[in-house]
Design a protein around this motif. Structure first.
Motif, PDB file in Angstrom:
ATOM      1  N   VAL A   1      24.407 -12.911   5.353  1.00  0.00           N
ATOM      2  CA  VAL A   1      24.010 -11.671   4.679  1.00  0.00           C
ATOM      3  C   VAL A   1      24.189 -12.076   3.200  1.00  0.00           C
ATOM      4  O   VAL A   1      23.646 -11.588   2.338  1.00  0.00           O
ATOM      5  N   GLU A   2      25.554 -12.574   2.915  1.00  0.00           N
ATOM      6  CA  GLU A   2      25.839 -12.850   1.244  1.00  0.00           C
ATOM      7  C   GLU A   2      24.640 -13.876   0.989  1.00  0.00           C
ATOM      8  O   GLU A   2      24.245 -13.719  -0.390  1.00  0.00           O
ATOM      9  N   LEU A   3      24.482 -14.836   1.488  1.00  0.00           N
ATOM     10  CA  LEU A   3      23.457 -15.915   0.994  1.00  0.00           C
ATOM     11  C   LEU A   3      21.958 -15.191   0.970  1.00  0.00           C
ATOM     12  O   LEU A   3      21.366 -15.481  -0.349  1.00  0.00           O
ATOM     13  N   ASN A   4      21.614 -14.196   1.799  1.00  0.00           N
ATOM     14  CA  ASN A   4      20.538 -13.564   1.649  1.00  0.00           C
ATOM     15  C   ASN A   4      20.518 -12.338   0.100  1.00  0.00           C
ATOM     16  O   ASN A   4      19.399 -12.724  -0.613  1.00  0.00           O
ATOM     17  N   LEU A   5      21.656 -11.859   0.012  1.00  0.00           N
ATOM     18  CA  LEU A   5      21.740 -11.060  -1.007  1.00  0.00           C
ATOM     19  C   LEU A   5      21.640 -11.821  -2.405  1.00  0.00           C
ATOM     20  O   LEU A   5      21.090 -11.601  -3.482  1.00  0.00           O
ATOM     21  N   TYR A   6      22.450 -13.078  -2.427  1.00  0.00           N
ATOM     22  CA  TYR A   6      22.525 -14.098  -3.438  1.00  0.00           C
ATOM     23  C   TYR A   6      20.871 -14.764  -3.917  1.00  0.00           C
ATOM     24  O   TYR A   6      20.926 -14.614  -5.027  1.00  0.00           O
ATOM     25  N   LEU A   7      20.293 -15.050  -2.639  1.00  0.00           N
ATOM     26  CA  LEU A   7      19.077 -15.516  -2.802  1.00  0.00           C
ATOM     27  C   LEU A   7      17.897 -14.530  -3.347  1.00  0.00           C
ATOM     28  O   LEU A   7      16.987 -14.855  -4.074  1.00  0.00           O
ATOM     29  N   ASN A   8      18.181 -13.251  -3.014  1.00  0.00           N
ATOM     30  CA  ASN A   8      17.366 -11.883  -3.580  1.00  0.00           C
ATOM     31  C   ASN A   8      17.303 -12.207  -5.246  1.00  0.00           C
ATOM     32  O   ASN A   8      16.391 -11.980  -5.980  1.00  0.00           O
ATOM     33  N   THR A   9      18.281 -12.649  -5.809  1.00  0.00           N
ATOM     34  CA  THR A   9      18.414 -12.764  -7.177  1.00  0.00           C
ATOM     35  C   THR A   9      18.336 -14.136  -7.808  1.00  0.00           C
ATOM     36  O   THR A   9      18.348 -14.419  -9.036  1.00  0.00           O
ATOM     37  N   HIS A  10      18.434 -15.155  -6.914  1.00  0.00           N
ATOM     38  CA  HIS A  10      18.350 -16.650  -7.272  1.00  0.00           C
ATOM     39  C   HIS A  10      17.480 -17.462  -6.435  1.00  0.00           C
ATOM     40  O   HIS A  10      17.779 -18.090  -5.643  1.00  0.00           O
ATOM     41  N   PRO A  11      16.100 -16.950  -6.463  1.00  0.00           N
ATOM     42  CA  PRO A  11      15.367 -17.302  -5.434  1.00  0.00           C
ATOM     43  C   PRO A  11      14.617 -18.977  -5.430  1.00  0.00           C
ATOM     44  O   PRO A  11      14.128 -19.496  -4.507  1.00  0.00           O
TER      45      PRO A  11
ATOM     46  N   ASP B   1      17.125 -21.486  -5.902  1.00  0.00           N
ATOM     47  CA  ASP B   1      18.215 -22.068  -5.590  1.00  0.00           C
ATOM     48  C   ASP B   1      17.970 -22.785  -4.100  1.00  0.00           C
ATOM     49  O   ASP B   1      18.319 -22.372  -3.151  1.00  0.00           O
ATOM     50  N   LEU B   2      17.617 -24.248  -4.633  1.00  0.00           N
ATOM     51  CA  LEU B   2      17.376 -24.904  -3.334  1.00  0.00           C
ATOM     52  C   LEU B   2      18.563 -25.209  -2.419  1.00  0.00           C
ATOM     53  O   LEU B   2      18.439 -25.193  -0.988  1.00  0.00           O
ATOM     54  N   ARG B   3      19.738 -25.377  -3.182  1.00  0.00           N
ATOM     55  CA  ARG B   3      20.767 -25.807  -2.237  1.00  0.00           C
ATOM     56  C   ARG B   3      21.340 -24.696  -1.328  1.00  0.00           C
ATOM     57  O   ARG B   3      21.505 -24.785  -0.008  1.00  0.00           O
ATOM     58  N   SER B   4      21.186 -23.325  -1.840  1.00  0.00           N
ATOM     59  CA  SER B   4      21.450 -22.075  -1.018  1.00  0.00           C
ATOM     60  C   SER B   4      20.396 -21.905   0.007  1.00  0.00           C
ATOM     61  O   SER B   4      20.719 -21.420   1.023  1.00  0.00           O
ATOM     62  N   ILE B   5      19.198 -22.196  -0.406  1.00  0.00           N
ATOM     63  CA  ILE B   5      18.137 -22.005   0.583  1.00  0.00           C
ATOM     64  C   ILE B   5      18.330 -23.003   1.830  1.00  0.00           C
ATOM     65  O   ILE B   5      18.212 -22.458   2.953  1.00  0.00           O
ATOM     66  N   GLU B   6      18.949 -24.101   1.500  1.00  0.00           N
ATOM     67  CA  GLU B   6      19.013 -25.014   2.596  1.00  0.00           C
ATOM     68  C   GLU B   6      20.313 -24.694   3.337  1.00  0.00           C
ATOM     69  O   GLU B   6      20.259 -24.864   4.639  1.00  0.00           O
ATOM     70  N   GLN B   7      21.186 -24.071   2.735  1.00  0.00           N
ATOM     71  CA  GLN B   7      22.401 -23.702   3.327  1.00  0.00           C
ATOM     72  C   GLN B   7      22.036 -22.339   4.330  1.00  0.00           C
ATOM     73  O   GLN B   7      22.407 -22.160   5.401  1.00  0.00           O
TER      74      GLN B   7
ATOM     75  N   GLN C   1      20.217 -23.830   7.269  1.00  0.00           N
ATOM     76  CA  GLN C   1      21.315 -24.467   8.078  1.00  0.00           C
ATOM     77  C   GLN C   1      21.962 -23.511   8.810  1.00  0.00           C
ATOM     78  O   GLN C   1      22.250 -23.738  10.130  1.00  0.00           O
ATOM     79  N   LEU C   2      22.489 -22.458   8.157  1.00  0.00           N
ATOM     80  CA  LEU C   2      23.327 -21.422   9.029  1.00  0.00           C
ATOM     81  C   LEU C   2      22.463 -20.778  10.005  1.00  0.00           C
ATOM     82  O   LEU C   2      22.837 -20.269  11.126  1.00  0.00           O
ATOM     83  N   THR C   3      21.092 -20.433   9.353  1.00  0.00           N
ATOM     84  CA  THR C   3      20.362 -19.697  10.399  1.00  0.00           C
ATOM     85  C   THR C   3      20.248 -20.398  11.678  1.00  0.00           C
ATOM     86  O   THR C   3      20.245 -19.884  13.046  1.00  0.00           O
ATOM     87  N   GLN C   4      19.979 -21.853  11.489  1.00  0.00           N
ATOM     88  CA  GLN C   4      19.660 -22.766  12.795  1.00  0.00           C
ATOM     89  C   GLN C   4      20.883 -22.600  13.728  1.00  0.00           C
ATOM     90  O   GLN C   4      20.902 -22.731  14.833  1.00  0.00           O
ATOM     91  N   GLU C   5      22.242 -22.958  13.141  1.00  0.00           N
ATOM     92  CA  GLU C   5      23.433 -22.735  13.739  1.00  0.00           C
ATOM     93  C   GLU C   5      23.544 -21.294  14.604  1.00  0.00           C
ATOM     94  O   GLU C   5      24.025 -21.460  15.636  1.00  0.00           O
TER      95      GLU C   5
END
Length: 88
Positions: free
Chosen positions: A25-35, A37-43, A46-50
């Motif tokens: 949820v936190e990464l989703n909110l961050y990515l809404n304003t930082h679309p 940010d490849l490193r955050s998208i990869e994270q 990865q967490l979605t897969q886990e």
């Protein structure tokens, strides 16, 4: 032998799922304003897969986490068997 929903692993797996959900949820909110940010998208991916893997393991052992086509059910129908994940 079917797993007991009151064993320690049940609670450990639910806590791990909650931790992953919080981070997602936190990464989703961050990515809404930082679309871009490849490193955050990869994270996030990865967490979605886990989370998907852990949720599948949990559901195999203890039954569905969500309904309306988001989780399979064994026979007999598992949605009437308590406790449900949100009740513990």
């Amino acid at each position: 032998m079917e797993a007991n929903p009151c064993d320690q692993r049940y609670y450990e797996m639910l806590e791990q799922l909650q931790t992953l959900d919080f981070a997602l949820v936190e990464l989703n909110l961050y990515l809404n304003t930082h679309p871009d940010d490849l490193r955050s998208i990869e994270q996030f991916n990865q967490l979605t897969q886990e989370r998907t893997k852990l949720a599948n393991q949990f559901q195999e052992l203890y039954g569905p986490l969500q309904n309306f086509g988001r989780a399979y059910s064994k026979c007999p129908w598992e949605w009437n068997q308590a406790p449900w994940p949100w009740q513990v």
